[in-house]
Design a protein around this motif. Sequence first.
Motif, PDB file in Angstrom:
ATOM      1  N   ALA A 104     -49.654 -28.481  49.795  1.00 18.09           N
ATOM      2  CA  ALA A 104     -49.114 -29.831  49.777  1.00 18.09           C
ATOM      3  C   ALA A 104     -50.105 -30.886  50.259  1.00 18.09           C
ATOM      4  O   ALA A 104     -49.785 -32.064  50.273  1.00 18.09           O
ATOM      5  N   ASN A 105     -51.299 -30.505  50.681  1.00 13.68           N
ATOM      6  CA  ASN A 105     -52.290 -31.511  51.060  1.00 13.68           C
ATOM      7  C   ASN A 105     -53.338 -31.712  49.973  1.00 13.68           C
ATOM      8  O   ASN A 105     -54.354 -32.353  50.192  1.00 13.68           O
ATOM      9  N   GLU A 106     -53.108 -31.149  48.791  1.00 18.45           N
ATOM     10  CA  GLU A 106     -54.012 -31.343  47.669  1.00 18.45           C
ATOM     11  C   GLU A 106     -53.606 -32.579  46.885  1.00 18.45           C
ATOM     12  O   GLU A 106     -52.418 -32.883  46.745  1.00 18.45           O
ATOM     13  N   ASN A 107     -54.606 -33.297  46.352  1.00 19.62           N
ATOM     14  CA  ASN A 107     -54.299 -34.437  45.505  1.00 19.62           C
ATOM     15  C   ASN A 107     -53.435 -34.012  44.325  1.00 19.62           C
ATOM     16  O   ASN A 107     -53.643 -32.967  43.715  1.00 19.62           O
ATOM     17  N   TRP A 108     -52.467 -34.851  44.031  1.00 21.25           N
ATOM     18  CA  TRP A 108     -51.550 -34.649  42.920  1.00 21.25           C
ATOM     19  C   TRP A 108     -50.634 -33.436  43.088  1.00 21.25           C
ATOM     20  O   TRP A 108     -50.175 -32.838  42.139  1.00 21.25           O
ATOM     21  N   TRP A 109     -50.362 -33.116  44.362  1.00 17.51           N
ATOM     22  CA  TRP A 109     -49.284 -32.156  44.623  1.00 17.51           C
ATOM     23  C   TRP A 109     -47.969 -32.935  44.691  1.00 17.51           C
ATOM     24  O   TRP A 109     -47.883 -33.931  45.411  1.00 17.51           O
ATOM     25  N   PRO A 110     -46.933 -32.528  43.945  1.00 15.77           N
ATOM     26  CA  PRO A 110     -45.671 -33.280  43.951  1.00 15.77           C
ATOM     27  C   PRO A 110     -44.676 -32.723  44.975  1.00 15.77           C
ATOM     28  O   PRO A 110     -44.818 -31.605  45.480  1.00 15.77           O
ATOM     29  N   ARG A 111     -43.679 -33.511  45.263  1.00 16.81           N
ATOM     30  CA  ARG A 111     -42.523 -33.043  46.024  1.00 16.81           C
ATOM     31  C   ARG A 111     -41.314 -33.861  45.580  1.00 16.81           C
ATOM     32  O   ARG A 111     -41.457 -34.956  45.004  1.00 16.81           O
ATOM     33  N   LEU A 112     -40.103 -33.319  45.844  1.00 19.31           N
ATOM     34  CA  LEU A 112     -38.851 -34.012  45.555  1.00 19.31           C
ATOM     35  C   LEU A 112     -38.155 -34.272  46.883  1.00 19.31           C
ATOM     36  O   LEU A 112     -37.970 -33.348  47.677  1.00 19.31           O
ATOM     37  N   VAL A 113     -37.775 -35.509  47.130  1.00 22.89           N
ATOM     38  CA  VAL A 113     -37.227 -35.875  48.440  1.00 22.89           C
ATOM     39  C   VAL A 113     -35.896 -36.592  48.290  1.00 22.89           C
ATOM     40  O   VAL A 113     -35.571 -37.146  47.238  1.00 22.89           O
ATOM     41  N   ASN A 114     -35.113 -36.558  49.393  1.00 21.34           N
ATOM     42  CA  ASN A 114     -33.835 -37.252  49.516  1.00 21.34           C
ATOM     43  C   ASN A 114     -32.768 -36.757  48.546  1.00 21.34           C
ATOM     44  O   ASN A 114     -31.784 -37.459  48.285  1.00 21.34           O
TER      45      ASN A 114
END
Length: 312
Positions: free
Chosen positions: A4-14
Amino acid sequence: MGTANENWWPRLVNGGSRCDGRVEVYENGSWGRVQDTLWDLNDSHVVCRQLGCGHALETYKSSQYEESDGRPWVYDIQCHGQESQLRDCRISGPLNSSVADSSDVVILCSEHIQLKLSDGGSPCAGRVEIYYNGTWGSVCDDSWDMIDAEVVCKQLGCGHVMDMSLPSSYEPGSGPVWLKDVKCSGNESFLWECPSAQLGHQDDCSHKEDVRIMCSDHKEMRLVNGKNRCEGRVEVFYNKTWGTVCSESLDFHDAAVICKQLHCGVLVDVSYDNKLFGAGTGPIWLGEIDCTSHESSLWKQTHERVISRGRG
């Protein structure tokens, strides 16, 4: 696999789980929420796949999600849908933020899973239902036991299991049966962590076998001995027993909340005359009530400390 600290790693929040929510990407040391007027289902498939969340069921724009610290990043992202990571897609941006609308990209992936109890009178009693693959479905009761039920009550924050023999008069499920052969140890945080058949449609289980349970935090309210369901003596169901409410502390504001909670319209009158609707029996479950009349239910302002056997 990336981190998750790589450029262009996504996440979904909320959202309701890590597989549901607003799309954010990590770039140059910070997270930013994605705004892309051309975002489509192919882009969403890549995000879901990269996060180990299956495939995309739905993608849409929303301005309703809670704001994040990350600034909006406007991109033109074009994926074919078969890429293993978002950064493998053609990406133009970040663009000038002035071209963005106010809507964030929101995704629902197939591995987004939720749990609830339905048609039992409160969120802590009823038919066990799982939201999976975009649809609510039920759980088959073969091999179901108290340990499995304890995991459900714990996961929902509903205390401990009180009953596993709710009457069959409870509404049957209508969606698929998603789970059977559940065998929990009791230490799991989520029902789907228990050893069981894989989540999916169980063709050999009918809705007559749906699991129904009651947890210790289940509470209901009713009015009895009146001419209809919106008139009568106030009773509360708690700890598997119907009891009464202490009249010494119940005023007009409290009664107005009760009418609202029971979907009975506006309060007309409050009476403390036992001759009108009869004297109550059983424990006095609720006292020290102090509503403002703005609450949607009596439970919004009461706490477990006021639910006890006592004098009214």
